[in-house]
Design a protein around this motif. Structure first.
Motif, PDB file in Angstrom:
ATOM      1  N   LEU A 135       5.431  -3.853  -1.532  1.00 57.92           N
ATOM      2  CA  LEU A 135       5.405  -4.934  -0.448  1.00 57.92           C
ATOM      3  C   LEU A 135       4.036  -4.960   0.201  1.00 57.92           C
ATOM      4  CD1 LEU A 135       5.941  -7.568   0.734  1.00 57.92           C
ATOM      5  CD2 LEU A 135       7.549  -6.194   2.387  1.00 57.92           C
ATOM      6  N   VAL A 136       4.042  -3.564   0.918  1.00 54.25           N
ATOM      7  CA  VAL A 136       2.812  -3.445   2.134  1.00 54.25           C
ATOM      8  C   VAL A 136       1.527  -3.554   0.908  1.00 54.25           C
ATOM      9  CG1 VAL A 136       1.677  -2.240   3.689  1.00 54.25           C
ATOM     10  CG2 VAL A 136       4.354  -2.445   3.856  1.00 54.25           C
ATOM     11  N   THR A 137       1.410  -2.756   0.097  1.00 54.32           N
ATOM     12  CA  THR A 137       0.394  -2.690  -0.829  1.00 54.32           C
ATOM     13  C   THR A 137      -0.019  -4.190  -1.384  1.00 54.32           C
ATOM     14  OG1 THR A 137       0.952  -0.669  -1.981  1.00 54.32           O
ATOM     15  CG2 THR A 137      -0.696  -1.879  -2.994  1.00 54.32           C
ATOM     16  N   ARG A 138       0.763  -4.990  -1.663  1.00 51.56           N
ATOM     17  CA  ARG A 138       0.515  -6.417  -2.135  1.00 51.56           C
ATOM     18  C   ARG A 138       0.025  -7.337  -0.755  1.00 51.56           C
ATOM     19  NH1 ARG A 138       3.246 -11.074  -1.362  1.00 51.56           N
ATOM     20  NH2 ARG A 138       5.514 -10.037  -1.215  1.00 51.56           N
ATOM     21  N   LEU A 139       0.610  -7.019   0.196  1.00 46.48           N
ATOM     22  CA  LEU A 139      -0.026  -7.506   1.524  1.00 46.48           C
ATOM     23  C   LEU A 139      -1.388  -7.317   2.011  1.00 46.48           C
ATOM     24  CD1 LEU A 139       3.288  -7.754   3.595  1.00 46.48           C
ATOM     25  CD2 LEU A 139       2.406  -9.725   2.522  1.00 46.48           C
ATOM     26  N   ALA A 140      -1.456  -5.944   1.702  1.00 44.38           N
ATOM     27  CA  ALA A 140      -2.934  -5.345   1.988  1.00 44.38           C
ATOM     28  C   ALA A 140      -3.850  -6.073   1.126  1.00 44.38           C
ATOM     29  CB  ALA A 140      -2.986  -3.885   2.035  1.00 44.38           C
ATOM     30  N   GLN A 141      -3.738  -6.213  -0.250  1.00 43.31           N
ATOM     31  CA  GLN A 141      -4.648  -6.967  -1.181  1.00 43.31           C
ATOM     32  C   GLN A 141      -4.773  -8.239  -0.857  1.00 43.31           C
ATOM     33  OE1 GLN A 141      -2.376  -5.720  -4.707  1.00 43.31           O
ATOM     34  NE2 GLN A 141      -3.500  -3.943  -4.967  1.00 43.31           N
ATOM     35  N   GLU A 142      -3.641  -9.088  -0.529  1.00 47.30           N
ATOM     36  CA  GLU A 142      -3.905 -10.434  -0.217  1.00 47.30           C
ATOM     37  C   GLU A 142      -4.827 -10.646   1.061  1.00 47.30           C
ATOM     38  OE1 GLU A 142      -0.067 -12.074   0.538  1.00 47.30           O
ATOM     39  OE2 GLU A 142       0.452 -11.766  -1.723  1.00 47.30           O
ATOM     40  N   ALA A 143      -4.861  -9.430   2.119  1.00 44.76           N
ATOM     41  CA  ALA A 143      -5.664  -9.585   3.091  1.00 44.76           C
ATOM     42  C   ALA A 143      -7.111  -9.276   2.733  1.00 44.76           C
ATOM     43  CB  ALA A 143      -4.997  -8.875   4.150  1.00 44.76           C
ATOM     44  N   TRP A 157     -11.322  -0.245   4.311  1.00 46.79           N
ATOM     45  CA  TRP A 157     -10.063   0.278   3.496  1.00 46.79           C
ATOM     46  C   TRP A 157      -8.926  -0.172   4.756  1.00 46.79           C
ATOM     47  CZ3 TRP A 157     -10.838   2.207  -0.825  1.00 46.79           C
ATOM     48  CH2 TRP A 157     -12.277   2.650  -1.081  1.00 46.79           C
ATOM     49  N   PHE A 158      -7.712  -0.119   3.979  1.00 41.99           N
ATOM     50  CA  PHE A 158      -6.466  -0.333   4.719  1.00 41.99           C
ATOM     51  C   PHE A 158      -5.635   1.216   4.467  1.00 41.99           C
ATOM     52  CE2 PHE A 158      -1.851  -1.085   4.459  1.00 41.99           C
ATOM     53  CZ  PHE A 158      -1.719  -1.574   5.600  1.00 41.99           C
ATOM     54  N   ARG A 159      -5.243   1.531   5.484  1.00 48.84           N
ATOM     55  CA  ARG A 159      -4.135   2.657   5.707  1.00 48.84           C
ATOM     56  C   ARG A 159      -2.908   2.095   6.512  1.00 48.84           C
ATOM     57  NH1 ARG A 159      -6.205   8.652   7.261  1.00 48.84           N
ATOM     58  NH2 ARG A 159      -6.750   8.306   5.088  1.00 48.84           N
ATOM     59  N   PRO A 160      -1.793   2.444   5.904  1.00 44.73           N
ATOM     60  CA  PRO A 160      -0.209   2.181   6.448  1.00 44.73           C
ATOM     61  C   PRO A 160      -0.155   2.924   7.709  1.00 44.73           C
ATOM     62  CG  PRO A 160       0.089   3.143   4.534  1.00 44.73           C
ATOM     63  CD  PRO A 160      -1.421   3.026   4.507  1.00 44.73           C
ATOM     64  N   SER A 161       0.712   2.316   8.506  1.00 45.72           N
ATOM     65  CA  SER A 161       1.008   3.045   9.735  1.00 45.72           C
ATOM     66  C   SER A 161       2.237   3.744   9.677  1.00 45.72           C
ATOM     67  CB  SER A 161       0.928   2.324  11.052  1.00 45.72           C
ATOM     68  OG  SER A 161       1.710   0.956  10.802  1.00 45.72           O
ATOM     69  N   ARG A 162       2.216   4.970  10.337  1.00 50.10           N
ATOM     70  CA  ARG A 162       3.682   5.691  10.361  1.00 50.10           C
ATOM     71  C   ARG A 162       4.021   6.116   8.984  1.00 50.10           C
ATOM     72  NH1 ARG A 162       4.549   6.901  15.851  1.00 50.10           N
ATOM     73  NH2 ARG A 162       4.082   5.242  17.082  1.00 50.10           N
ATOM     74  N   THR A 163       3.184   6.308   7.857  1.00 44.95           N
ATOM     75  CA  THR A 163       3.726   6.664   6.575  1.00 44.95           C
ATOM     76  C   THR A 163       2.159   6.930   5.867  1.00 44.95           C
ATOM     77  OG1 THR A 163       4.663   5.893   4.605  1.00 44.95           O
ATOM     78  CG2 THR A 163       3.497   4.254   5.844  1.00 44.95           C
ATOM     79  N   PRO A 164       2.386   8.074   4.842  1.00 46.61           N
ATOM     80  CA  PRO A 164       0.931   8.314   4.277  1.00 46.61           C
ATOM     81  C   PRO A 164       0.742   7.236   3.067  1.00 46.61           C
ATOM     82  CG  PRO A 164       2.887   9.856   3.690  1.00 46.61           C
ATOM     83  CD  PRO A 164       3.334   8.922   4.934  1.00 46.61           C
ATOM     84  N   THR A 165       1.641   6.631   2.507  1.00 49.62           N
ATOM     85  CA  THR A 165       1.861   5.835   1.507  1.00 49.62           C
ATOM     86  C   THR A 165       2.469   4.420   1.848  1.00 49.62           C
ATOM     87  OG1 THR A 165       3.718   6.725   0.447  1.00 49.62           O
ATOM     88  CG2 THR A 165       1.695   7.768  -0.315  1.00 49.62           C
TER      89      THR A 165
END
Length: 246
Positions: free
Chosen positions: A166-174, A154-162
């Motif tokens: 852009l970050v969602t897309r980058l996480a999916q690519e990773a 799983w991926f959880r972003p830092s310093r934010t609950p959501t």
């Protein structure tokens, strides 16, 4: 004064949190806790959104998720406490923390828990440029892969609950199909006291909840036995996030 036992301390803490351990309430839920595989990242769940806040509300399961950073002694204490009570956790590790404590990656997986990505250095990822955010995600993913053979589940972003789009897309690519958020924030990082941590979690948690907690705080170590005891009384099983959404 007589010797104070662990049971006495738990009873006092429960009372302080405004809870009771009345007999004859909900029966214990017998839910298995299979160990997650480290062979690959979590598969996409096509019926669910890209960002997940909670699991199904019709099953007696919850996920206790931990931000992986801080004193490794508290991490080991929390993992051991959970395992002794038949609970499984989800740990979203910070990459630089794994650099300092690389043995904890295998310790987490060997205990049957989920291991995921909480960025490389725990900065405000939504405020970063695309290149910076990508490095935060892939930098942590590379460390988890090097230590375990997988980028984690799983991926959880830092310093934010959501996460931002852009970050969602980058996480999916990773390799992370879903961003893991939460619907219960323990606020344990504010060090409000163990009773306050337990009270907040137990007041808000219900079927399918994903709870945000942290390694590195003594209040969390003291509150976990109380939380797990009360979840057991309510018939709620603390499972990995992978099991919660399976």
């Amino acid at each position: 004064m007589g010797r104070v036992t662990a049971t006495d301390r738990r009873t006092v803490l429960l009372a302080t949190a405004g809870l009771t351990l009345a007999a004859g309430c909900a029966t214990r839920s017998a839910v298995a806790h299979p160990a997650p595989s480290s062979a690959g990242s979590a598969p996409p769940l096509p019926t669910l959104p890209a960002q997940l806040t909670h699991g199904p509300r019709d099953r007696p399961r919850v996920a206790l998720t931990f931000h992986g950073a801080g004193d490794p002694a508290t991490a080991r204490a929390l993992l051991t406490e959970a395992e002794q009570r038949g609970a499984r956790l989800t740990v979203l590790a910070v990459g630089t923390w794994l650099d300092t404590h690389p043995d904890l990656a295998r310790r987490i997986l060997d205990g049957g828990h989920d291991l995921g990505n909480h960025t490389l250095s725990h900065l405000d990822i939504n405020a970063m440029s695309e290149a910076e955010a990508r490095q935060e995600i892939t930098g942590c993913a590379e460390r988890i892969r090097r230590l375990t053979g997988s980028v984690g589940t799983w991926f959880r972003p830092s310093r934010t609950p959501t996460a931002s789009p852009l970050v969602t897309r980058l996480a999916q690519e990773a390799g992370y199909p879903h961003v893991l958020s939460y619907d219960v924030d323990s606020l344990d990082f504010t060090s409000p006291g163990a009773a306050a941590v337990a009270r907040k979690v137990l007041a808000e948690i219900r079927e399918g909840s994903v709870v945000s907690l942290h390694f590195g705080y003594a209040d969390t170590v003291a509150a976990l036995p109380v939380v797990l005891e009360e979840l057991d009384r309510r018939g709620l099983a603390a499972v990995t996030t992978t099991e919660l959404f399976s």
